[in-house]
Scaffold this active site. Structure first.
Site, PDB file in Angstrom:
ATOM      1  N   PHE A  19      -6.101  20.910 -24.151  1.00  0.00           N
ATOM      2  CA  PHE A  19      -6.782  19.664 -24.514  1.00  0.00           C
ATOM      3  C   PHE A  19      -8.186  19.677 -23.906  1.00  0.00           C
ATOM      4  CE2 PHE A  19      -7.566  15.067 -23.706  1.00  0.00           C
ATOM      5  CZ  PHE A  19      -7.632  14.682 -25.029  1.00  0.00           C
ATOM      6  N   ASP A  20      -9.123  18.895 -24.482  1.00  0.00           N
ATOM      7  CA  ASP A  20     -10.525  18.979 -24.003  1.00  0.00           C
ATOM      8  C   ASP A  20     -10.705  18.669 -22.518  1.00  0.00           C
ATOM      9  OD1 ASP A  20     -10.012  17.646 -26.459  1.00  0.00           O
ATOM     10  OD2 ASP A  20     -11.637  16.227 -26.124  1.00  0.00           O
ATOM     11  N   ASP A  50       1.551  20.317 -20.045  1.00  0.00           N
ATOM     12  CA  ASP A  50       0.702  19.144 -20.203  1.00  0.00           C
ATOM     13  C   ASP A  50       1.554  18.229 -21.079  1.00  0.00           C
ATOM     14  OD1 ASP A  50      -0.980  17.174 -21.042  1.00  0.00           O
ATOM     15  OD2 ASP A  50      -2.677  18.488 -21.443  1.00  0.00           O
ATOM     16  N   ALA A  56       1.722  14.964 -22.061  1.00  0.00           N
ATOM     17  CA  ALA A  56       1.318  13.655 -22.581  1.00  0.00           C
ATOM     18  C   ALA A  56       2.268  13.156 -23.682  1.00  0.00           C
ATOM     19  CB  ALA A  56      -0.120  13.712 -23.100  1.00  0.00           C
ATOM     20  N   LYS A  62       0.005   7.863 -23.231  1.00  0.00           N
ATOM     21  CA  LYS A  62       0.550   8.299 -24.524  1.00  0.00           C
ATOM     22  C   LYS A  62       2.040   7.940 -24.563  1.00  0.00           C
ATOM     23  CE  LYS A  62      -3.541  10.318 -24.495  1.00  0.00           C
ATOM     24  NZ  LYS A  62      -3.771  11.595 -23.904  1.00  0.00           N
ATOM     25  N   HIS A  77     -20.635  13.550 -28.650  1.00  0.00           N
ATOM     26  CA  HIS A  77     -20.017  12.682 -29.665  1.00  0.00           C
ATOM     27  C   HIS A  77     -19.873  11.227 -29.213  1.00  0.00           C
ATOM     28  CE1 HIS A  77     -16.812  14.366 -27.200  1.00  0.00           C
ATOM     29  NE2 HIS A  77     -16.060  13.336 -27.526  1.00  0.00           N
ATOM     30  N   TYR A 111       0.831  -1.210   0.000  1.00  0.00           N
ATOM     31  CA  TYR A 111       0.000   0.000   0.000  1.00  0.00           C
ATOM     32  C   TYR A 111       0.866   1.262   0.000  1.00  0.00           C
ATOM     33  CZ  TYR A 111      -3.907   3.087   0.993  1.00  0.00           C
ATOM     34  OH  TYR A 111      -4.854   4.075   0.900  1.00  0.00           O
TER      35      TYR A 111
END
Ligand SMILES: *Cc1c(COP(=O)(O)O)cnc(C)c1O
Length: 458
Positions: free
Chosen positions: A124-125, A215, A217, A258, A450, A72
């Site tokens: 990014f969204d 960010d 990624a 990614k 979408h 843990y």
């Protein structure tokens, strides 16, 4: 003759995929209400829906899965990852999270309040979602060149420094908790940010005393583009370039699905220990204890190993080379694609593909449907469906670019799969004039439509 690149790995395990017939696919896509998210993956031959979490792990990553420490607290796998984050990114503090948006959630929980402004190159969204969810505002300071598919620019992901400074000047320091540079810039089509732009953005942020975060990624793909496109970096290794990139920022969020070549995972990193402590509270509340953050020990180990493998030049050359290969094969068949090619995907321009069908008939979705029927290839619409409706008028918003994205999973497909995809797309292109009508919506969710939208052929 200069030797071409080749994948710096060989294949040890294979996963069988099934080729279906166009008749089967016509039925399946009709049953899926012309929404490719509704298809069973077994109904897909080549899946280019996303490069997120779809990576093929190496034998060494699988070894980490077996040797992962599931304690843990204070697990060995955590310390392995900590060592790699320090060594490869040069960042002293970090918290694991279950994926990228979870990293955004814990960071923004500590930093953002209602009415705040978060400038960036193009968020990014999920980043925008987490900012707007807190009633703060995400401001994109994208360079104008990014919106013109006919302009060639080596670093279309760059932030516009004049636009950024205007924003920094217009608000109180207290209202701007951070600036975010997304590398590579997903929303601009996987386009890179130059080292000069990173350096200049950092200097500007320092002048206004505002922290700068990545960010991150696709940080490794960004480093590759710096090496091959930016003056002065050709002789540097990817790992040196990555260290230099991160030396300019105060922290980062990262989706490990990614460039860390994992199937799940994320991180938020900091240079400042005090900030880490502040964010830790939210990590414990939303993700789990500080040394596992919503992941199994084995995932931490796979992530650590992936960071090392993805920051090697030979891997990146074959990865980005394969994306460009698909782009070239499409071009050869007359298919209109966005250029320069990005790091992780090829974008097909649906307006140029179907000039005879109006944008109101969801032409990028139509193209996705036709490509699926033609070859069992699944791409994703980046167009009017994704742009959704104006919250005030309830009317569709029509984005400048109506695109079909073909995202390439890392180390998963061969160039034969790319040839197959380009041929299927070329066949649709040849018969494009026989396709006279698009689609209409019969059912849609109030937001993020979408994913679940239902359509019919007109
Ligand atoms: C995928 C992605 C995220 C979100 O990460 P998840 O792991 O999908 O939650 C954030 N930013 C960028 C640039 C991404 O590509």
């Amino acid at each position: 003759m200069k030797l071409p690149y080749a994948e710096p790995y060989r294949i040890k395990t294979v996963e069988m995929i099934r080729r279906s017939t166009p008749e089967e696919r016509k039925t399946w896509i009709r049953e899926a209400k012309y929404n490719l998210f509704n298809l069973k993956s077994d109904a897909v031959f080549i899946d280019l829906l996303t490069d997120s979490g779809t990576n093929a792990m190496s034998d060494k990553q699988w070894a980490e899965i077996m040797t992962g420490d599931e304690s843990y607290a204070g697990a060995r796998s955590y310390f392995k990852l900590k060592e790699r984050v320090e060594e490869i990114l040069g960042i002293p503090y970090f918290l694991p999270t279950h994926q990228g948006r979870a990293a955004e959630n814990v960071l923004f929980s500590a930093l953002l309040k209602e009415g705040d402004i978060v400038p960036g190159n193009a968020h990014f969204d999920t980043t925008k979602g987490h900012i707007e969810f807190r009633k703060a505002k995400a401001v994109d300071c994208t360079i104008d060149e990014a919106f013109d598919t006919t302009v060639s620019h080596p670093f279309k992901g760059n932030i516009d420094l004049d636009k950024l400074e205007k924003v920094l000047k217009s608000y109180d320091r207290e209202q701007i908790p951070l600036v975010i540079l997304t590398v590579t810039c997903n929303s601009a089509g996987g386009q890179p940010v130059s080292m000069k732009n990173i350096r200049d953005t950092a200097a500007l942020c320092r002048r206004y005393n505002i922290p700068l975060f990545f960010d991150a990624a696709r940080f490794a793909e960004n480093a590759y583009f710096i090496k091959v496109r930016e003056e002065g970096y050709n002789k540097k290794t990817i790992k040196e370039i990555v260290r230099e990139m991160f030396s300019h920022v105060d922290g980062f969020t990262m989706s490990a699905k990614k460039d860390a070549i994992a199937n799940i995972g994320g991180m938020v990193g900091f240079r400042d220990e005090e900030l880490k402590k502040k964010v830790s509270v939210f990590s414990i509340m939303f993700e789990g204890y500080l040394t596992y953050g919503g992941l199994a020990g084995r995932d931490l180990g796979a992530l650590a190993q992936g960071l090392d493998e993805s920051t090697e030049f030979d891997y990146l050359e074959s990865r980005i080379g394969q994306v460009a290969y698909l782009g070239e094969q499409c071009k050869k068949r007359g298919v209109p694609v966005q250029e320069p090619f990005g790091g992780h995907a090829i974008f097909v321009d649906a307006k140029r593909f179907f000039p005879h069908i109006p944008q109101t008939e969801y032409i990028a979705q139509l193209l996705a449907v036709e490509l699926y029927i033609e070859g069992g290839v699944r791409g994703v619409e980046i167009g009017t469906l994704l742009a959704d409706r104006d919250p005030e008028t309830g009317k569709d918003r029509y984005p400048k670019l109506e695109l079909l994205r073909l995202a390439i999973p890392r180390r998963v497909y061969t160039n034969n799969h790319m040839d197959y995809t380009a041929t299927a797309l070329g066949n649709v292109f040849e018969r494009r004039e026989s396709i006279k009508k698009g689609l209409k919506i019969v059912n849609q969710a109030p937001i993020l439509r979408h994913f679940t939208v239902e359509l019919e052929r007109l």
